[in-house]
Design an enzyme around this catalytic site. Structure first.
Site, PDB file in Angstrom:
ATOM      1  N   HIS A 221       1.065  -1.246  -0.451  1.00 36.53           N
ATOM      2  CA  HIS A 221      -0.098  -0.662  -0.064  1.00 36.53           C
ATOM      3  C   HIS A 221       1.281   1.439  -0.034  1.00 36.53           C
ATOM      4  O   HIS A 221       2.063   0.695   0.674  1.00 36.53           O
ATOM      5  CB  HIS A 221      -1.211   0.079   1.081  1.00 36.53           C
ATOM      6  CG  HIS A 221      -0.309  -0.130   2.544  1.00 36.53           C
ATOM      7  ND1 HIS A 221       0.596  -1.246   3.226  1.00 36.53           N
ATOM      8  CD2 HIS A 221      -0.018   1.561   3.027  1.00 36.53           C
ATOM      9  CE1 HIS A 221       0.815  -0.221   3.968  1.00 36.53           C
ATOM     10  NE2 HIS A 221       1.112   1.245   4.789  1.00 36.53           N
ATOM     11  N   ASP A 223       1.065   5.379   1.748  1.00 41.12           N
ATOM     12  CA  ASP A 223      -0.271   5.839   2.745  1.00 41.12           C
ATOM     13  C   ASP A 223      -0.614   7.443   2.145  1.00 41.12           C
ATOM     14  O   ASP A 223       0.160   7.667   1.487  1.00 41.12           O
ATOM     15  CB  ASP A 223       1.035   6.458   4.009  1.00 41.12           C
ATOM     16  CG  ASP A 223       1.886   4.625   4.813  1.00 41.12           C
ATOM     17  OD1 ASP A 223       0.853   4.285   4.450  1.00 41.12           O
ATOM     18  OD2 ASP A 223       2.625   5.559   4.954  1.00 41.12           O
ATOM     19  N   HIS A 277       4.888   0.431  -0.106  1.00 41.48           N
ATOM     20  CA  HIS A 277       6.010  -0.486   0.880  1.00 41.48           C
ATOM     21  C   HIS A 277       4.863  -1.632   1.558  1.00 41.48           C
ATOM     22  O   HIS A 277       3.375  -1.917   1.321  1.00 41.48           O
ATOM     23  CB  HIS A 277       6.191   0.402   2.222  1.00 41.48           C
ATOM     24  CG  HIS A 277       5.129   0.737   3.081  1.00 41.48           C
ATOM     25  ND1 HIS A 277       4.502   2.566   2.095  1.00 41.48           N
ATOM     26  CD2 HIS A 277       4.808   0.697   3.909  1.00 41.48           C
ATOM     27  CE1 HIS A 277       3.908   2.620   3.288  1.00 41.48           C
ATOM     28  NE2 HIS A 277       3.522   1.436   4.192  1.00 41.48           N
ATOM     29  N   ARG A 287       7.029  -9.106  15.451  1.00 43.65           N
ATOM     30  CA  ARG A 287       7.827  -7.446  15.470  1.00 43.65           C
ATOM     31  C   ARG A 287       6.416  -6.897  15.652  1.00 43.65           C
ATOM     32  O   ARG A 287       5.330  -7.121  15.506  1.00 43.65           O
ATOM     33  CB  ARG A 287       7.584  -7.651  13.510  1.00 43.65           C
ATOM     34  CG  ARG A 287       8.133  -5.910  12.995  1.00 43.65           C
ATOM     35  CD  ARG A 287       8.301  -6.832  11.816  1.00 43.65           C
ATOM     36  NE  ARG A 287       9.067  -5.860  10.873  1.00 43.65           N
ATOM     37  CZ  ARG A 287       8.124  -4.094  10.839  1.00 43.65           C
ATOM     38  NH1 ARG A 287       7.290  -4.099  11.105  1.00 43.65           N
ATOM     39  NH2 ARG A 287       8.738  -3.231  10.665  1.00 43.65           N
TER      40      ARG A 287
HETATM   41  O1  LIG Z   1       5.088  -2.164  10.150  1.00 42.21           O
HETATM   42  C1  LIG Z   1       5.229  -1.202   9.443  1.00 42.21           C
HETATM   43  O2  LIG Z   1       7.163  -1.425   9.169  1.00 42.21           O
HETATM   44  C2  LIG Z   1       4.459  -0.785   8.560  1.00 42.21           C
HETATM   45  C3  LIG Z   1       3.529  -0.066   8.602  1.00 42.21           C
HETATM   46  C4  LIG Z   1       3.238   0.432   7.718  1.00 42.21           C
HETATM   47  O3  LIG Z   1       2.997   0.660   6.852  1.00 42.21           O
HETATM   48  C5  LIG Z   1       1.366   1.314   8.119  1.00 42.21           C
HETATM   49  O4  LIG Z   1       1.100   1.266   9.091  1.00 42.21           O
HETATM   50  O5  LIG Z   1       1.006   1.949   7.764  1.00 42.21           O
HETATM   51 FE   LIG Z   2       2.118   2.468   5.145  1.00 42.94          FE
END
Ligand SMILES: O=C(O)CCC(=O)C(=O)O
Ligand SMILES: [Fe+2]
Length: 340
Positions: A221, A223, A277, A287
């Protein structure tokens, strides 16, 4: 004036799109969470995103260049203390280690924006992700009391302090970006009033997965923000680079990851890519990450500002509220729907 969380109330989800799996009681990846088309989650590890020292006299140039070529970079010497990052991480662990029944007490409501639940993007995919999240906009106190009827204060203090420090850092980064784009701060009236930005804190947890090659942590996606500042210490984040493919972001002690979002892509007239990403689950470790999304106030009308002479704008003017609405309706078509 409305707020980001009010804008979300116009796009209610159903409970199936909110309640995460009870990961504690699961021994195999259920079909609902198995991603058949996965590409093995491989990445090209000969490349990595740049790391930029915010105290470098050339920081604006380095940041702008990284935004232009990668749409992402890591930043060090950002003045967020390691101690605060440790405290945030320890509160995030404390939250997600709670029993499922307790976390569900702070479940996001179908029309709501804050609290415990699946990632909002879940509704756009036919498989679920190996992920649980907790969203904070403004004070987290109400939800924190649902999680810990008595011991909620420490969580609230730390999250509020973190939001404040993140907003200062975001302003600093924004100033450097505007300098690089040769855009005056006056063109964005909201930027002159600290505290007026739309901000959101997203706590993410990717529980240990019995079969990480079949499960997706967070699907690809971009942001919706101008940019996102991400704190993460475990590998798994990958960004998509044109001509190269997926590239892993290597966690670096004390560094924060900055991702260009859709709104900065529009503002820069597509000079900066909004970086695609995803999160994969390769490491045999739970994680956690904390994403801070930074955007103008929802009633601000955004349009390509950084035009050099003779350049035509590629996007029409759009209010932040309208754009958030378009993205909530159609994740992949929001940008093309405002293209001129
Ligand atoms: O957990 C991550 O490293 C990415 C989180 C992410 O892309 C988001 O919360 O939009
Ligand atoms: Fe994100």
């Amino acid at each position: 004036m409305s707020t980001l969380s009010q804008v979300y109330t116009e796009y209610p989800l159903n409970l199936q799109q909110i309640i995460p799996l009870d990961f504690d009681s699961i021994a195999t990846v259920p079909d609902s969470h198995a991603w058949p088309d996965s590409d093995g989650f491989e990445s090209n590890d000969r490349f990595s995103i740049p790391t930029i020292d915010l105290r470098d006299p050339d920081a604006a140039k380095l940041i702008g260049h990284a935004c232009e070529t990668w749409g992402a970079f890591q930043v060090v010497n950002h003045d967020i203390s390691l101690n605060l990052l440790d405290e945030v991480e320890s509160e995030v662990r404390r939250l997600f280690s709670l029993p499922t029944t307790r976390k569900l007490k702070a479940l996001r409501s179908p029309g709501g924006a804050t609290g415990y639940g699946l990632a909002r993007i879940s509704s756009f995919f036919n498989k679920f992700m190996w992920h649980e999240g907790f969203t904070i906009m403004g004070s987290p106190t109400d939800h924190a009391k649902e999680l810990w009827p008595h011991e909620y204060q420490k969580f609230c203090d730390i999250m509020e302090d973190y939001q404040k420090k993140m907003e200062e850092l975001a302003r600093n980064l924004m100033r450097q970006i505007l300098k690089y784009l040769a855009t005056s701060e006056e063109e964005m009236d909201w930027f002159g009033s600290p505290g007026s930005a739309s901000i959101c804190l997203q706590l993410n947890s990717y529980p240990l997965c019995p079969d990480p090659r079949r499960a997706m942590g967070l699907a690809p996606h971009t942001d919706t923000s101008l940019f996102t500042i991400l704190h993460q210490r475990t590998s798994g984040l990958q960004i998509l680079k044109e001509g190269i493919g997926w590239v892993s972001v290597r966690p670096t002690t004390g560094a924060l990851v900055v991702n260009v979002g859709d709104l900065l892509h529009i503002l820069s007239n597509a000079r900066f890519p909004g970086v695609v990403h995803r999160v994969v689950l390769k490491e045999a470790k739970q994680r956690y990450s904390v994403a801070f999304f930074y955007a103008p106030p929802v009633d601000f009308h955004l349009f390509p500002l950084a035009l050099s002479s003779g350049q035509i704008p590629l996007y029409r003017s759009v209010s932040v509220a309208e754009y958030v609405g378009r993205k909530a309706k159609n994740l992949d078509k929001a940008l093309s729907s405002i293209r001129i």
